[in-house]
Design an enzyme around this catalytic site. Structure first.
Site, PDB file in Angstrom:
ATOM      1  N   SER A 160       0.845  -1.186   0.000  1.00 26.30           N
ATOM      2  CA  SER A 160       0.000   0.000   0.000  1.00 26.30           C
ATOM      3  C   SER A 160       0.887   1.245   0.000  1.00 26.30           C
ATOM      4  CB  SER A 160      -0.964  -0.037   1.192  1.00 26.30           C
ATOM      5  OG  SER A 160      -1.978   0.930   1.043  1.00 26.30           O
TER       6      SER A 160
ATOM      7  N   HIS B  88      -7.722  -5.503  -0.644  1.00 24.96           N
ATOM      8  CA  HIS B  88      -6.501  -4.775  -0.305  1.00 24.96           C
ATOM      9  C   HIS B  88      -5.929  -5.285   1.023  1.00 24.96           C
ATOM     10  CE1 HIS B  88      -3.753  -1.417  -0.626  1.00 24.96           C
ATOM     11  NE2 HIS B  88      -4.075  -0.982   0.572  1.00 24.96           N
TER      12      HIS B  88
ATOM     13  N   GLU C 177      -8.838  -5.327  -4.997  1.00 30.17           N
ATOM     14  CA  GLU C 177      -8.257  -4.295  -4.139  1.00 30.17           C
ATOM     15  C   GLU C 177      -9.296  -3.407  -3.457  1.00 30.17           C
ATOM     16  OE1 GLU C 177      -5.253  -3.676  -3.198  1.00 30.17           O
ATOM     17  OE2 GLU C 177      -3.877  -4.589  -4.619  1.00 30.17           O
TER      18      GLU C 177
END
Length: 515
Positions: free
Chosen positions: A196, A420, A319
């Protein structure tokens, strides 16, 4: 019989001795200061070397988390304190025996506003043991203290530096270069990896002249690599932050003495305000400052300015799914917020034709539905930035592209899928690190552990040799080239030729302004 062998080992660093603790054949040294406490006059300044300590520092406990709120979307261990004196790192290593092992330096994610190297999911013991590598996890400043650009409000006598959090990461990598040999690591074989905002830190570091030579391989997981501010936008964010703390630009120097909680509270407000106005943007992010970050990172890759080190880069199949569960409007997850995002892009990039925007939107026929908005957000925020970088970097250095598709039955049932950050427990081999973790409520543990073992073996093979081939005879991972072979990671890995062809045709090679 369980392994109950305990180890205590003192290592000398450049600043003093630190005692490590372990069981079996892995020792950890936690909470090692790599920089001076960034407090008082050092608040909003680049990191400085720590004062050497006397005696032996006991490395049994993690250092404090960087200042941030405790009620964010990611659970934090309440036993870990929060303090500005947060610039510490942690080392896990096989008991030193004279062999120099690869070093893997982890940069945590958290949208540049939260996170800590003390999160249980990042415990490096399993990865160190499985891969016979040295694992380092790093704390760096987050939120306003790490990523607010106040440089235009400084004076010759009161300087505000840019990209403080990135400078912290560079300082930590410098510490690794100067000290890690004492822990059994090879300072000439360092892999930096992150997820990330940590993954985007990796791609940004790959284009930063100040980071050149500090690492030799890189892994970027789910990196929002295009989320980088230009100087003008950074200034607007800084001005708004000053308004939130009732200061004028002329009084910016008072930020150094303001209670830190007030800064954290203002940062949290700004984090929500920014994406509410322009969905798909971050409240805090790296800044193109002409110094530490001389160019927009993706553009730097495309123009050949990135460090020519081997790279693994990829994203997850779903995601954006987790963002529909959060209060933050960070990612646009409805057709309205997607439209607002593109309207803002058109304003900031007048050379971007309305026809091209229309073509992109029309390629998502389900856009009026949640599934379509989530797909577009996934591609805009994560998949396309990864592909743009891979397309450019593979011409200069070995590049390996993946897509993580694996999801346990409960995550599929909850319509999260391979969302994610769901790959993190697979990379570190740490499942069940959250209280009441639902991951295996409907089964799937054995399959997940097998996927985890394969990922870990590929990651550590890359750290050892620069090639992420599996060590157990599973699918070979070919480099990304004109055939665009991509490793799809699932219950069984598959090497797929150009699975993103339609995406590339939709989005094209020109980078959109998702920053």
């Amino acid at each position: 019989m369980p392994d109950v062998t305990r180890t205590s080992l003192v290592i000398a660093t450049r600043d003093g001795e630190v005692r490590g603790h372990g069981r079996g054949d892995v020792v950890s040294w936690k909470g090692i200061p790599y920089a001076a406490p960034p407090v008082g006059p050092l608040r909003f300044r680049a990191p400085r070397p720590p004062e050497p300590w006397t005696g032996i520092l006991d490395g049994a406990s993690f250092g404090a988390m960087a200042p941030q709120g405790r009620d964010g979307p990611v659970p934090m261990d309440p036993s870990i304190p929060i303090d500005e004196d947060c610039l510490t790192l942690n080392v896990w290593a096989p008991t030193p025996d004279g062999v120099r092992r690869p070093v893997m330096v982890w940069l945590h994610g958290g949208a540049y506003v939260l996170g800590s190297s003390a999160q249980r999911i990042y415990n490096g013991r399993n990865l160190s043991h499985l891969g016979d590598v040295v694992v380092v996890t790093v704390n760096y400043r987050v939120g306003a203290l790490g990523w607010l650009d106040l440089s235009s409000f400084g004076t010759d006598d009161d300087i505000f530096e840019t990209n403080i959090g990135l400078r912290d990461q560079i300082f930590a990598l410098t510490w690794v270069r100067e000290n890690i040999d004492a822990f059994g690591g090879d300072s000439a074989n360092v892999t930096v990896f992150g997820e990330s905002s940590g993954g985007a830190s990796v791609t940004t570091l790959m284009t930063s002249p100040a980071a050149k030579g500090l690492f030799h391989k890189a892994i970027a997981q789910s990196a929002p690599a295009t989320s980088v501010y230009g100087p003008e936008r950074a200034r607007v964010a800084a001005e708004r932050f000053l308004e939130l703390v009732d200061l004028t630009p002329e009084r910016a120097g008072e930020l150094r003495t303001m209670p830190v909680q007030r800064l954290v509270d203002a940062a949290e407000k700004l984090v929500y305000e920014v994406p509410e106005k322009v969905p798909g943007t971050l409240g805090f992010a790296p800044v193109v400052d002409g110094d530490v970050v001389p160019r927009y990172p993706v553009a730097a890759f495309q123009k050949g300015f990135a460090h020519d080190v081997p790279l693994i880069i990829g994203s997850n199949h779903d995601e954006a799914s987790v963002f529909r569960l959060m209060k933050s409007p960070l990612m646009p997850v409805t057709s309205d917020t997607v439209s607002t995002m593109f309207e803002a892009i058109a304003v900031d990039h007048p050379d971007l034709s309305p026809a091209r925007i229309a073509d992109i939107l029309s390629a998502y026929p389900d856009l009026p539905k949640s599934a379509g908005a989530l797909a577009l957000s996934r591609d805009a925020g994560f998949r396309m930035p990864s592909l743009w970088i891979a397309e450019a970097h593979c011409r200069r250095a070995p590049t390996f592209v993946y897509r993580f598709d694996h999801a346990t039955p409960v995550l599929r049932a909850a319509r999260i899928g391979a969302g994610h950050a769901t790959e993190l427990p697979y990379v570190f081999g740490n499942f069940g690190t959250f209280d009441r973790d639902p991951t295996f409520w409907l089964g799937g543990r054995k399959a997940a552990q097998q996927v985890s073992r394969r990922i870990q073996r590929r990651w550590v093979a890359f750290a050892w040799h620069g090639v992420p081939a599996a060590l157990d005879g599973s699918k070979h991972w070919a480099p990304y080239d004109e055939r665009r072979r991509t490793l799809v990671i699932d219950g069984r890995d598959a090497l797929v030729e150009d699975p993103d062809r339609e995406l590339r045709e939709i989005w094209g090679e020109k980078v959109l302004g998702f920053s």
